[in-house]
Motif scaffolding. Structure first.
Motif, mmCIF file in Angstrom:
data_model
loop_
_atom_site.group_PDB
_atom_site.id
_atom_site.type_symbol
_atom_site.label_atom_id
_atom_site.label_comp_id
_atom_site.label_asym_id
_atom_site.label_seq_id
_atom_site.Cartn_x
_atom_site.Cartn_y
_atom_site.Cartn_z
ATOM 1 N N GLY A 1 0.783 -1.226 0.000
ATOM 2 C CA GLY A 1 0.000 0.000 0.000
ATOM 3 C C GLY A 1 0.818 1.280 0.000
ATOM 4 N N LYS A 2 2.147 1.176 0.127
ATOM 5 C CA LYS A 2 3.009 2.365 0.112
ATOM 6 C C LYS A 2 3.285 2.776 -1.327
ATOM 7 N N LEU B 1 11.622 -0.543 -8.078
ATOM 8 C CA LEU B 1 10.908 -1.704 -8.616
ATOM 9 C C LEU B 1 11.097 -2.913 -7.715
ATOM 10 N N VAL B 2 10.117 -3.202 -6.909
ATOM 11 C CA VAL B 2 10.135 -4.380 -6.050
ATOM 12 C C VAL B 2 8.756 -5.018 -6.073
ATOM 13 N N ALA C 1 3.812 -2.860 -3.069
ATOM 14 C CA ALA C 1 3.804 -1.391 -3.108
ATOM 15 C C ALA C 1 3.228 -0.897 -4.432
ATOM 16 N N ASP C 2 2.818 0.362 -4.452
ATOM 17 C CA ASP C 2 2.366 1.021 -5.680
ATOM 18 C C ASP C 2 3.599 1.660 -6.326
ATOM 19 N N VAL C 3 4.137 1.043 -7.361
ATOM 20 C CA VAL C 3 5.359 1.520 -8.006
ATOM 21 C C VAL C 3 5.026 2.651 -8.969
ATOM 22 N N ASP D 1 6.747 5.708 -11.690
ATOM 23 C CA ASP D 1 7.915 6.050 -12.493
ATOM 24 C C ASP D 1 8.209 7.538 -12.308
ATOM 25 N N GLU D 2 8.786 7.879 -11.159
ATOM 26 C CA GLU D 2 9.108 9.255 -10.797
ATOM 27 C C GLU D 2 10.498 9.281 -10.186
ATOM 28 N N GLU D 3 11.160 10.447 -10.254
ATOM 29 C CA GLU D 3 12.491 10.575 -9.653
ATOM 30 C C GLU D 3 12.467 10.227 -8.171
ATOM 31 N N VAL D 4 11.459 10.727 -7.491
ATOM 32 C CA VAL D 4 11.335 10.525 -6.053
ATOM 33 C C VAL D 4 9.877 10.270 -5.715
ATOM 34 N N ALA D 5 9.645 9.311 -4.850
ATOM 35 C CA ALA D 5 8.305 9.061 -4.331
ATOM 36 C C ALA D 5 8.370 9.230 -2.821
ATOM 37 N N ILE D 6 7.430 9.996 -2.271
ATOM 38 C CA ILE D 6 7.368 10.230 -0.833
ATOM 39 C C ILE D 6 6.022 9.731 -0.335
ATOM 40 N N ASP D 7 6.066 8.860 0.659
ATOM 41 C CA ASP D 7 4.850 8.332 1.275
ATOM 42 C C ASP D 7 5.073 8.346 2.784
#
Length: 58
Positions: free
Chosen positions: A7-8, A13-14, A18-20, A22-28
């Motif tokens: 859910g994060k 790519l794992v 998680a919700d993958v 395609d961005e430079e940075v993902a913040i959750d």
């Protein structure tokens, strides 16, 4: 299977639920991720910006 990231929103790519994105940075919340070493400048900026915020305002 590990469900730690279930859910994060992440940029790496794992297959951990998680919700993958395609961005430079993902913040959750307090989790900050990036896709690759090429994204390191944006990743470092995000860490500095998030660290400067008062606790609880992620």
């Amino acid at each position: 299977m590990a469900t730690t990231l279930q859910g994060k929103r992440i940029a790496i790519l794992v297959a951990a639920g998680a919700d993958v994105v395609d961005e430079e940075v993902a913040i959750d919340g307090n989790l900050i991720s990036s896709r690759s070493p090429d994204d390191l400048p944006a990743f470092c900026r995000a860490i500095v910006e998030q660290s400067a915020k008062p606790r609880g305002s992620a």
